[in-house]
Design a protein around this motif. Structure first.
Motif, PDB file in Angstrom:
ATOM      1  N   CYS A 155      43.188 -21.667 -31.235  1.00 51.53           N
ATOM      2  CA  CYS A 155      41.862 -22.296 -31.185  1.00 51.53           C
ATOM      3  C   CYS A 155      41.865 -23.728 -31.695  1.00 51.53           C
ATOM      4  CB  CYS A 155      40.877 -21.456 -32.003  1.00 51.53           C
ATOM      5  SG  CYS A 155      39.192 -22.095 -31.914  1.00 51.53           S
ATOM      6  N   GLY A 156      41.215 -24.602 -30.961  1.00 46.97           N
ATOM      7  CA  GLY A 156      41.133 -26.013 -31.319  1.00 46.97           C
ATOM      8  C   GLY A 156      40.315 -26.273 -32.573  1.00 46.97           C
ATOM      9  N   LEU A 157      39.489 -25.328 -32.978  1.00 46.14           N
ATOM     10  CA  LEU A 157      38.675 -25.528 -34.192  1.00 46.14           C
ATOM     11  C   LEU A 157      39.403 -25.108 -35.457  1.00 46.14           C
ATOM     12  CD1 LEU A 157      35.069 -24.275 -33.250  1.00 46.14           C
ATOM     13  CD2 LEU A 157      36.210 -26.412 -32.657  1.00 46.14           C
ATOM     14  N   GLN A 158      40.605 -24.534 -35.321  1.00 51.26           N
ATOM     15  CA  GLN A 158      41.308 -24.000 -36.491  1.00 51.26           C
ATOM     16  C   GLN A 158      41.428 -25.052 -37.606  1.00 51.26           C
ATOM     17  OE1 GLN A 158      44.960 -24.563 -37.155  1.00 51.26           O
ATOM     18  NE2 GLN A 158      45.582 -25.628 -35.304  1.00 51.26           N
ATOM     19  N   ALA A 159      41.360 -24.557 -38.840  1.00 48.08           N
ATOM     20  CA  ALA A 159      41.261 -25.434 -40.012  1.00 48.08           C
ATOM     21  C   ALA A 159      42.373 -26.489 -40.071  1.00 48.08           C
ATOM     22  CB  ALA A 159      41.260 -24.584 -41.280  1.00 48.08           C
ATOM     23  N   GLY A 160      43.541 -26.185 -39.518  1.00 51.65           N
ATOM     24  CA  GLY A 160      44.663 -27.121 -39.579  1.00 51.65           C
ATOM     25  C   GLY A 160      44.527 -28.300 -38.630  1.00 51.65           C
ATOM     26  N   ASN A 161      43.554 -28.286 -37.757  1.00 49.40           N
ATOM     27  CA  ASN A 161      43.375 -29.391 -36.816  1.00 49.40           C
ATOM     28  C   ASN A 161      42.635 -30.534 -37.498  1.00 49.40           C
ATOM     29  OD1 ASN A 161      42.955 -31.136 -34.721  1.00 49.40           O
ATOM     30  ND2 ASN A 161      41.818 -29.711 -33.421  1.00 49.40           N
ATOM     31  N   GLY A 162      43.420 -31.485 -38.035  1.00 54.13           N
ATOM     32  CA  GLY A 162      42.851 -32.577 -38.821  1.00 54.13           C
ATOM     33  C   GLY A 162      42.267 -33.697 -37.972  1.00 54.13           C
ATOM     34  N   ILE A 163      42.526 -33.686 -36.680  1.00 56.31           N
ATOM     35  CA  ILE A 163      42.046 -34.772 -35.804  1.00 56.31           C
ATOM     36  C   ILE A 163      40.551 -34.634 -35.516  1.00 56.31           C
ATOM     37  CG2 ILE A 163      42.456 -35.981 -33.606  1.00 56.31           C
ATOM     38  CD1 ILE A 163      45.050 -34.228 -33.371  1.00 56.31           C
ATOM     39  N   PHE A 169      42.983 -17.499 -21.716  1.00 56.26           N
ATOM     40  CA  PHE A 169      43.532 -18.338 -22.794  1.00 56.26           C
ATOM     41  C   PHE A 169      43.901 -19.688 -22.183  1.00 56.26           C
ATOM     42  CE2 PHE A 169      47.760 -19.896 -24.138  1.00 56.26           C
ATOM     43  CZ  PHE A 169      47.394 -20.452 -25.351  1.00 56.26           C
ATOM     44  N   ILE A 170      43.469 -20.761 -22.845  1.00 49.91           N
ATOM     45  CA  ILE A 170      43.836 -22.112 -22.381  1.00 49.91           C
ATOM     46  C   ILE A 170      44.515 -22.827 -23.544  1.00 49.91           C
ATOM     47  CG2 ILE A 170      42.958 -24.310 -21.481  1.00 49.91           C
ATOM     48  CD1 ILE A 170      40.607 -22.783 -20.280  1.00 49.91           C
ATOM     49  N   PRO A 171      45.799 -23.219 -23.405  1.00 48.05           N
ATOM     50  CA  PRO A 171      46.513 -23.810 -24.544  1.00 48.05           C
ATOM     51  C   PRO A 171      45.889 -25.125 -25.002  1.00 48.05           C
ATOM     52  CG  PRO A 171      47.821 -23.923 -22.514  1.00 48.05           C
ATOM     53  CD  PRO A 171      46.627 -23.090 -22.212  1.00 48.05           C
ATOM     54  N   HIS A 172      45.793 -25.273 -26.300  1.00 45.53           N
ATOM     55  CA  HIS A 172      45.213 -26.486 -26.885  1.00 45.53           C
ATOM     56  C   HIS A 172      46.342 -27.305 -27.519  1.00 45.53           C
ATOM     57  CE1 HIS A 172      42.974 -29.129 -29.479  1.00 45.53           C
ATOM     58  NE2 HIS A 172      41.826 -28.684 -28.972  1.00 45.53           N
ATOM     59  N   PRO A 173      46.406 -28.611 -27.245  1.00 48.89           N
ATOM     60  CA  PRO A 173      47.532 -29.418 -27.736  1.00 48.89           C
ATOM     61  C   PRO A 173      47.640 -29.491 -29.258  1.00 48.89           C
ATOM     62  CG  PRO A 173      45.841 -30.797 -26.703  1.00 48.89           C
ATOM     63  CD  PRO A 173      45.492 -29.373 -26.389  1.00 48.89           C
ATOM     64  N   ALA A 174      46.530 -29.328 -29.977  1.00 42.96           N
ATOM     65  CA  ALA A 174      46.591 -29.439 -31.443  1.00 42.96           C
ATOM     66  C   ALA A 174      46.793 -28.083 -32.104  1.00 42.96           C
ATOM     67  CB  ALA A 174      45.323 -30.115 -31.966  1.00 42.96           C
ATOM     68  N   THR A 175      47.407 -27.134 -31.378  1.00 46.34           N
ATOM     69  CA  THR A 175      47.656 -25.805 -31.951  1.00 46.34           C
ATOM     70  C   THR A 175      49.118 -25.426 -31.748  1.00 46.34           C
ATOM     71  OG1 THR A 175      47.198 -24.625 -29.886  1.00 46.34           O
ATOM     72  CG2 THR A 175      45.317 -25.027 -31.333  1.00 46.34           C
ATOM     73  N   PRO A 176      49.590 -24.415 -32.481  1.00 43.82           N
ATOM     74  CA  PRO A 176      50.986 -23.978 -32.320  1.00 43.82           C
ATOM     75  C   PRO A 176      51.287 -23.449 -30.913  1.00 43.82           C
ATOM     76  CG  PRO A 176      50.003 -23.042 -34.313  1.00 43.82           C
ATOM     77  CD  PRO A 176      48.908 -23.724 -33.575  1.00 43.82           C
ATOM     78  N   ASP A 188      33.312 -32.400 -29.985  1.00 39.77           N
ATOM     79  CA  ASP A 188      33.934 -31.897 -31.215  1.00 39.77           C
ATOM     80  C   ASP A 188      33.989 -30.374 -31.270  1.00 39.77           C
ATOM     81  OD1 ASP A 188      34.469 -34.431 -32.168  1.00 39.77           O
ATOM     82  OD2 ASP A 188      32.465 -34.633 -33.029  1.00 39.77           O
ATOM     83  N   TYR A 189      33.389 -29.713 -30.290  1.00 40.34           N
ATOM     84  CA  TYR A 189      33.499 -28.250 -30.252  1.00 40.34           C
ATOM     85  C   TYR A 189      34.550 -27.905 -29.205  1.00 40.34           C
ATOM     86  CZ  TYR A 189      31.810 -23.582 -31.359  1.00 40.34           C
ATOM     87  OH  TYR A 189      31.707 -22.286 -31.823  1.00 40.34           O
ATOM     88  N   GLN A 190      35.750 -28.424 -29.493  1.00 37.20           N
ATOM     89  CA  GLN A 190      36.799 -28.301 -28.494  1.00 37.20           C
ATOM     90  C   GLN A 190      37.679 -27.094 -28.786  1.00 37.20           C
ATOM     91  OE1 GLN A 190      40.351 -30.449 -27.715  1.00 37.20           O
ATOM     92  NE2 GLN A 190      39.314 -31.797 -26.281  1.00 37.20           N
ATOM     93  N   LEU A 191      37.257 -25.927 -28.293  1.00 37.93           N
ATOM     94  CA  LEU A 191      38.038 -24.704 -28.480  1.00 37.93           C
ATOM     95  C   LEU A 191      39.367 -24.825 -27.742  1.00 37.93           C
ATOM     96  CD1 LEU A 191      35.107 -22.295 -27.609  1.00 37.93           C
ATOM     97  CD2 LEU A 191      36.028 -22.635 -29.891  1.00 37.93           C
ATOM     98  N   TYR A 192      39.309 -25.472 -26.578  1.00 36.76           N
ATOM     99  CA  TYR A 192      40.485 -25.662 -25.717  1.00 36.76           C
ATOM    100  C   TYR A 192      40.245 -26.946 -24.934  1.00 36.76           C
ATOM    101  CZ  TYR A 192      36.925 -23.169 -23.160  1.00 36.76           C
ATOM    102  OH  TYR A 192      35.714 -22.767 -22.667  1.00 36.76           O
ATOM    103  N   PRO A 193      41.311 -27.573 -24.402  1.00 35.52           N
ATOM    104  CA  PRO A 193      41.130 -28.856 -23.705  1.00 35.52           C
ATOM    105  C   PRO A 193      40.464 -28.659 -22.343  1.00 35.52           C
ATOM    106  CG  PRO A 193      43.406 -28.133 -23.547  1.00 35.52           C
ATOM    107  CD  PRO A 193      42.715 -27.146 -24.429  1.00 35.52           C
TER     108      PRO A 193
END
Ligand code: 5AD
Length: 358
Positions: A71-79, A233-240, A305-310
């Motif tokens: 998920c793009g909203l995950q806490a580790g996504n600092g961008i 599922f859509i891969p998000h670039p700011a996730t593992p 900013d509610y970018q769950l996925y790109p």
């Protein structure tokens, strides 16, 4: 009789399929797939007619304390710049939804433990007082039984808490900070409190098999979910999981079709993620058993900013434009927006009351 024809006949008559039979149907190709989606489309028409329920989605906060690996909203996504809408902004978005004729709003956010329950309960109460003809769905993740009770008492009608996958091993990999059994318990608590419950999952998760999808569908059936949100599922670039592949639209269509056949009375949305996966995705799923669309009514300044996925569909269009495009699309396939709240057919007896004391 061909296997696929026989299995479709069986599920139409009994609403039952074994795990292996579901897997067989998930493999359906070309004409077999067309037969499956056509059967689901007919089933949808018999149960719900051609009306499609529109639910106004308010993504009121992207704050999140979880680290779900997809998920793009995950806490580790600092961008990501983080926001929480004010009560006034949320009320204005609810007013927009009501003006557009929507009779359900969905308040969705990340899972944010610090979001005060009292404040949210107060807001729910204000919304329900101001628009008594509008149903309110919450989608804010796992909370305590006590919080769920407060929100329900304040007037929340429904709750959306997807299981995401019923493969426990995969669940643990994807959700390093959360517990599979707690999520299940949350769903049961919500049901016991008289919420109409939405479950659901993602299709095409890395490591997910057709057997897993079959298990998910059997789980939704056993849970007797009032709503089942099925999205790719859509891969998000700011996730593992940035480099994982995307699933085929066809697999999503077949999963939705099977959900319609196994849970004929459940509401099935054509999700924003399916619209984002393929330009014709939403239309395809609406013709494979789905009967709900959730147009976004979040103020435009927060959408990105509610970018769950790109590539999330609809981030540029104001609420009215999104509504127009949904209406046009519905018309093109002989459908229309349904009036009223669109409660779960089985849940009418519990509206306004708390059926069970916990
Ligand atoms: N791809 C597709 N759906 C996603 N969600 C979160 N991240 C992704 C992703 N990368 C979905 C989850 C969640 C809903 C709000 O968004 O299913 O329940």
């Amino acid at each position: 009789m061909k296997t696929v024809t026989r299995l479709i006949k069986k599920v139409l008559e009994t609403q039952r399929l074994s795990k292996q039979e579901i897997v067989r149907l998930l493999w359906a190709k070309d004409t077999e797939k067309a037969e499956l989606t056509a059967a689901a489309d007919t089933r949808r028409r018999t149960v719900f007619g051609d009306g499609v329920h529109l639910r106004g989605l308010i993504e009121f906060s992207n704050q999140c304390g979880q680290r779900c690996t997809y998920c793009g909203l995950q806490a580790g996504n600092g961008i990501l710049s983080r926001y929480t809408m004010t009560a006034a902004e949320i009320l204005a978005a609810a007013a927009t939804a009501h003006d557009l004729g929507y009779r359900t709003i969905v308040l969705q956010s990340g899972q944010h433990p610090d979001m005060p329950a009292a404040k949210l309960a107060q807001l729910i109460n204000r919304i329900k007082k101001q628009w008594p003809d509008m149903a309110l769905t919450l989608s804010i993740g796992e909370r305590s039984l006590e919080h769920y009770r407060r929100f329900r008492t304040a007037g929340a009608d429904r709750y959306l808490l997807k299981q995401e996958t019923t493969n426990e091993r995969l669940y643990r990999q994807l959700h390093p900070q959360s517990d599979y059994n707690n999520r299940l318990q949350c769903a049961w608590n919500l049901q016991a409190l008289g919420y109409q419950l939405g479950s659901g999952h993602m299709v095409g998760l890395p490591g997910q098999t057709a057997e897993d999808i079959a298990d998910d569908l059997l789980f939704f059936q056993a849970l007797n979910a009032d709503m089942v949100g099925i999205g790719p599922f859509i891969p998000h670039p700011a996730t593992p999981l940035a480099d994982a592949p995307r699933p085929d639209l066809a697999l999503v269509e077949k999963t939705v079709a099977l959900a319609r056949l196994l849970l004929p009375r459940s509401h099935l949305p054509a999700t924003t993620s399916v619209e984002s996966l393929a330009p014709q995705g939403r239309k395809a799923v609406l013709q494979a058993g789905a009967n709900v669309v959730m147009p976004n009514v979040t103020p435009l300044c927060y959408r990105r900013d509610y970018q769950l996925y790109p590539g999330k569909a609809g981030v540029e269009q104001a609420a009215r434009r999104l509504q127009e495009s949904v209406e046009t699309e519905l018309k093109s396939i002989g459908r229309f927006s349904a009036p009223g709240r669109g409660d779960a057919p089985g849940a009418l007896a519990t509206i306004g009351g708390m059926p069970h004391e916990l």
